[in-house]
Design an enzyme around this catalytic site. Structure first.
Site, PDB file in Angstrom:
ATOM      1  N   LYS A  35       0.195 -14.336  10.007  1.00  0.00           N
ATOM      2  CA  LYS A  35      -0.654 -13.724   8.981  1.00  0.00           C
ATOM      3  C   LYS A  35      -0.439 -14.522   7.686  1.00  0.00           C
ATOM      4  O   LYS A  35       0.664 -14.531   7.135  1.00  0.00           O
ATOM      5  CB  LYS A  35      -0.271 -12.257   8.785  1.00  0.00           C
ATOM      6  CG  LYS A  35      -1.049 -11.524   7.707  1.00  0.00           C
ATOM      7  CD  LYS A  35      -0.589 -10.065   7.658  1.00  0.00           C
ATOM      8  CE  LYS A  35      -1.271  -9.305   6.535  1.00  0.00           C
ATOM      9  NZ  LYS A  35      -0.812  -7.895   6.480  1.00  0.00           N
ATOM     10  N   MET A  88       4.916 -12.897  13.508  1.00  0.00           N
ATOM     11  CA  MET A  88       5.272 -11.784  14.394  1.00  0.00           C
ATOM     12  C   MET A  88       5.041 -12.170  15.848  1.00  0.00           C
ATOM     13  O   MET A  88       4.247 -13.073  16.146  1.00  0.00           O
ATOM     14  CB  MET A  88       4.392 -10.559  14.076  1.00  0.00           C
ATOM     15  CG  MET A  88       4.503 -10.030  12.661  1.00  0.00           C
ATOM     16  SD  MET A  88       3.108  -8.922  12.250  1.00  0.00           S
ATOM     17  CE  MET A  88       1.810 -10.142  11.943  1.00  0.00           C
ATOM     18  N   ASP A 125      -2.507   2.945   4.896  1.00  0.00           N
ATOM     19  CA  ASP A 125      -3.807   2.302   5.080  1.00  0.00           C
ATOM     20  C   ASP A 125      -4.558   3.001   6.219  1.00  0.00           C
ATOM     21  O   ASP A 125      -4.086   3.019   7.351  1.00  0.00           O
ATOM     22  CB  ASP A 125      -3.609   0.823   5.409  1.00  0.00           C
ATOM     23  CG  ASP A 125      -4.923   0.058   5.518  1.00  0.00           C
ATOM     24  OD1 ASP A 125      -5.990   0.687   5.434  1.00  0.00           O
ATOM     25  OD2 ASP A 125      -4.871  -1.175   5.694  1.00  0.00           O
ATOM     26  N   ASN A 151      -5.541  -0.879  12.377  1.00  0.00           N
ATOM     27  CA  ASN A 151      -4.082  -0.855  12.366  1.00  0.00           C
ATOM     28  C   ASN A 151      -3.501  -0.244  13.639  1.00  0.00           C
ATOM     29  O   ASN A 151      -2.278  -0.209  13.812  1.00  0.00           O
ATOM     30  CB  ASN A 151      -3.565  -0.072  11.153  1.00  0.00           C
ATOM     31  CG  ASN A 151      -3.888  -0.774   9.849  1.00  0.00           C
ATOM     32  OD1 ASN A 151      -4.062  -1.983   9.827  1.00  0.00           O
ATOM     33  ND2 ASN A 151      -3.981  -0.016   8.773  1.00  0.00           N
TER      34      ASN A 151
END
Length: 290
Positions: free
Chosen positions: A8, A95, A138, A143
């Protein structure tokens, strides 16, 4: 070393523009005339800047991801990616890759499975807030993902994680208990302790706010399975909010902790409605408010 990973990468300049972007929005709000002249929104703006700066710090997000990973490692319902510290920096988060499909695609699964998934997510939200005093706020559906072969729920993106003060959480417990008991006096007192403007006793404004709070807490108040798809709560709350909005003299900035937690609740409600889930929220919350 052969592992599939996810990187990311933050778009250059995003973190540097946060303060000016928030200030520009504030200027537009003030120029629009939508807000009363005496309403001080600066505390909310300052908090928004702090929260966005935290979200732009991928080292903090990595820390939150690792924390949730440890806390949920024994819960077989959830799976989280692992952090690769050696490749992670302030604007780069590395990740492990975990496969999964969009959470809202489970609409084609049996009712019982949709109910199980949504019950797990709501229970996780309650655990985050009432026990951990730390919640991922969020509401984006992206997600969450679902692994069809195992039924596991994948949890992603902890950048918007927020810690809550114990006093705020305890007052929120009192608010929920009062709503379940149908005690309007205690409900109003808890709301005022949280930072909401309730107006004078026996005033029309106070009555409207109490109606709004009772309506918002509808899923937790009754020991029944709540059918989110058939709920008319959103429409009724919109109507009440319009009525409350006419009392501009009572307007004040809502408590910032409540803004972020309610954003999370709103996201859960919308997801449950999208999945046409049926959940006994009253039973789920008893662990923390009984």
């Amino acid at each position: 070393d052969g592992r599939e990973i996810v990187i990311k990468v933050q778009y250059p300049g995003v973190a540097d523009s946060i303060d000016s972007d928030v200030d520009n929005i504030a200027t537009l709000l003030r120029l629009s005339g939508l807000l009363p002249a005496g309403l001080d929104i600066q505390p909310l703006l300052d908090d928004a800047k702090r929260q966005l700066h935290d979200e732009a710090d991928y080292l903090k997000e990595a820390e939150f991801l690792q924390t949730f990973g440890r806390l949920l490692r024994k819960d077989k319902r959830f799976v989280l990616p692992g952090v690769l510290p050696e490749l992670t920096h302030r604007n780069v988060l590395a990740m492990t890759y975990i496969s999964g499909g969009p959470i809202d695609t489970i609409i084609d699964l049996p009712q019982a499975e949709r109910d199980r998934v949504m019950s797990a997510l709501i229970e996780l939200m309650l655990l985050e807030f009432f026990e951990l005093k730390m919640a991922q706020t969020d509401p984006n559906f992206a997600n969450y993902q679902y692994r069809r072969k195992t039924g596991e729920i994948v949890l992603l993106d902890f950048g918007a994680t927020r810690r809550f003060k114990a006093a705020f959480v305890n007052n929120y417990k009192k608010l929920v208990r009062a709503a379940i008991a149908g005690d309007e006096d205690k409900l109003a007192a808890a709301a005022e302790r949280l930072g909401y403007a309730m107006g004078d006793a026996d005033s029309a404004y106070r009555e409207l706010v109490l109606q709004l709070l009772t309506l918002a807490l509808e899923p937790v108040c009754n020991d029944v399975v709540y059918d989110f798809a058939r709920s008319d709560m959103a429409r009724n709350m919109s109507k009440l909010a319009e009525d409350i909005g006419s009392y501009r003299d009572f307007w004040q900035v809502p408590p910032t902790d409540a803004v972020y937690f309610h954003r999370k609740i709103g996201g859960m409600f919308m997801l449950a409605s999208r999945l046409k889930a049926r959940v006994n929220v009253h039973q789920l919350i008893q662990r923390w408010v009984a």
